[in-house]
Design an enzyme around this catalytic site. Sequence first.
Site, PDB file in Angstrom:
ATOM      1  N   PHE A  21       8.060 -10.970  -1.225  1.00  0.00           N
ATOM      2  CA  PHE A  21       8.093  -9.677  -1.590  1.00  0.00           C
ATOM      3  C   PHE A  21       8.588  -9.008  -0.022  1.00  0.00           C
ATOM      4  CE2 PHE A  21       8.140  -5.600  -3.135  1.00  0.00           C
ATOM      5  CZ  PHE A  21       8.213  -5.735  -4.383  1.00  0.00           C
ATOM      6  N   PHE A  56       0.303 -10.167  -3.798  1.00  0.00           N
ATOM      7  CA  PHE A  56      -0.879 -10.564  -4.838  1.00  0.00           C
ATOM      8  C   PHE A  56      -1.200 -11.874  -4.858  1.00  0.00           C
ATOM      9  CE2 PHE A  56      -2.336 -10.820  -8.949  1.00  0.00           C
ATOM     10  CZ  PHE A  56      -3.239  -9.992  -9.383  1.00  0.00           C
ATOM     11  N   GLU A  57      -0.194 -12.767  -4.598  1.00  0.00           N
ATOM     12  CA  GLU A  57      -0.433 -14.058  -5.044  1.00  0.00           C
ATOM     13  C   GLU A  57      -0.823 -15.048  -3.750  1.00  0.00           C
ATOM     14  OE1 GLU A  57       2.603 -12.638  -5.989  1.00  0.00           O
ATOM     15  OE2 GLU A  57       1.640 -12.842  -8.166  1.00  0.00           O
ATOM     16  N   ALA A  79       3.954  -7.763   3.391  1.00  0.00           N
ATOM     17  CA  ALA A  79       4.043  -6.380   3.683  1.00  0.00           C
ATOM     18  C   ALA A  79       4.082  -5.763   2.226  1.00  0.00           C
ATOM     19  CB  ALA A  79       5.386  -6.142   4.228  1.00  0.00           C
ATOM     20  N   VAL A  80       2.913  -4.804   2.215  1.00  0.00           N
ATOM     21  CA  VAL A  80       2.920  -3.970   0.847  1.00  0.00           C
ATOM     22  C   VAL A  80       3.153  -2.635   1.506  1.00  0.00           C
ATOM     23  CG1 VAL A  80       1.428  -3.445  -1.152  1.00  0.00           C
ATOM     24  CG2 VAL A  80       1.140  -5.692   0.306  1.00  0.00           C
ATOM     25  N   ILE A  81       4.143  -1.985   0.602  1.00  0.00           N
ATOM     26  CA  ILE A  81       4.870  -0.849   1.287  1.00  0.00           C
ATOM     27  C   ILE A  81       4.497   0.143   0.025  1.00  0.00           C
ATOM     28  CG2 ILE A  81       6.962   0.627   1.844  1.00  0.00           C
ATOM     29  CD1 ILE A  81       7.783  -2.422   3.001  1.00  0.00           C
ATOM     30  N   HIS A  87       1.119   0.911  -8.044  1.00  0.00           N
ATOM     31  CA  HIS A  87       1.084  -0.537  -7.818  1.00  0.00           C
ATOM     32  C   HIS A  87       0.474  -0.768  -6.536  1.00  0.00           C
ATOM     33  CE1 HIS A  87       2.297  -4.303  -9.772  1.00  0.00           C
ATOM     34  NE2 HIS A  87       2.946  -4.551  -8.808  1.00  0.00           N
ATOM     35  N   ARG A 126       5.793  -2.391  12.917  1.00  0.00           N
ATOM     36  CA  ARG A 126       4.622  -3.413  13.124  1.00  0.00           C
ATOM     37  C   ARG A 126       5.157  -4.854  12.892  1.00  0.00           C
ATOM     38  NH1 ARG A 126       3.145   1.168  11.108  1.00  0.00           N
ATOM     39  NH2 ARG A 126       1.171   2.087  11.157  1.00  0.00           N
TER      40      ARG A 126
HETATM   41  N1  INI Z   1       4.291  -7.333  -3.432  1.00  0.00           N
HETATM   42  C1  INI Z   1       4.228  -7.266  -1.951  1.00  0.00           C
HETATM   43  O1  INI Z   1       4.027  -8.177  -1.302  1.00  0.00           O
HETATM   44  N2  INI Z   1       4.795  -5.955  -1.575  1.00  0.00           N
HETATM   45  C2  INI Z   1       5.144  -5.046  -2.120  1.00  0.00           C
HETATM   46  O2  INI Z   1       5.155  -3.917  -1.643  1.00  0.00           O
HETATM   47  C3  INI Z   1       4.936  -5.050  -3.707  1.00  0.00           C
HETATM   48  N3  INI Z   1       5.179  -3.719  -4.493  1.00  0.00           N
HETATM   49  O3  INI Z   1       5.652  -2.898  -4.043  1.00  0.00           O
HETATM   50  O4  INI Z   1       5.234  -4.048  -5.613  1.00  0.00           O
HETATM   51  C4  INI Z   1       4.632  -6.262  -4.415  1.00  0.00           C
HETATM   52  N4  INI Z   1       4.743  -6.524  -5.566  1.00  0.00           N
HETATM   53  C5  INI Z   1       4.548  -8.041  -6.137  1.00  0.00           C
HETATM   54  C6  INI Z   1       3.113  -8.556  -6.260  1.00  0.00           C
HETATM   55  O5  INI Z   1       2.847  -9.101  -5.173  1.00  0.00           O
HETATM   56  C7  INI Z   1       3.225  -9.603  -7.156  1.00  0.00           C
HETATM   57  O6  INI Z   1       3.979 -10.638  -6.627  1.00  0.00           O
HETATM   58  C8  INI Z   1       3.491  -9.271  -8.631  1.00  0.00           C
HETATM   59  O7  INI Z   1       2.887  -8.252  -9.294  1.00  0.00           O
HETATM   60  C9  INI Z   1       3.557 -10.364  -9.723  1.00  0.00           C
HETATM   61  O8  INI Z   1       2.120 -10.814  -9.741  1.00  0.00           O
END
Ligand code: INI
Length: 153
Positions: A21, A56-57, A79-81, A87, A126
Amino acid sequence: MVVQGSLDAKGLRFAVVISRFNETISNRLLDGAKDCILRHGGNEESITEFYCPGSFEIPVVAQRLSKSGKYDAIICLGAVIRGDTPHFDYVAGEAAKGIAQVALSGGCPVMFGVLTTDTTDQAMERAGGKTGNRGWDAALGAIEMVRLLEQIK
Ligand code: INI
């Protein structure tokens, strides 16, 4: 007496867990991590990349790798944005908590190289932009932690 880890990556085996992601950013973090390992005496063969769908994984992959005993350190990159969605809080929170849990589980050092930012621009800054590369930093921390923990047995 001072105990600290050297920055010598020679002979160490690294597992890098990469979230697909926001993959442009993850790939830049990966480039930084690899560059750091190579500059500190490691080689390409000592780095194994594991890709997962999102941040998340990352913890479950890191947990499996830690249990395998095949690696000296695990480097987690993603990267979580924030954007406009709540979410963000769940994904960023669970990634951080899960990675910390694996790190404390007693296997090898596990590094948190997951960016949590409000915008894509901030993440780019970053990930090799004007404020450095957190992937590079996470790899350096991994080397230091392996060498530190070797001395605390
Ligand atoms: N996963 C990320 O790594 N970064 C994000 O910004 C993000 N957003 O914004 O939703 C994101 N979502 C997916 C999540 O990690 C899981 O793969 C998904 O929910 C399935 O379990």
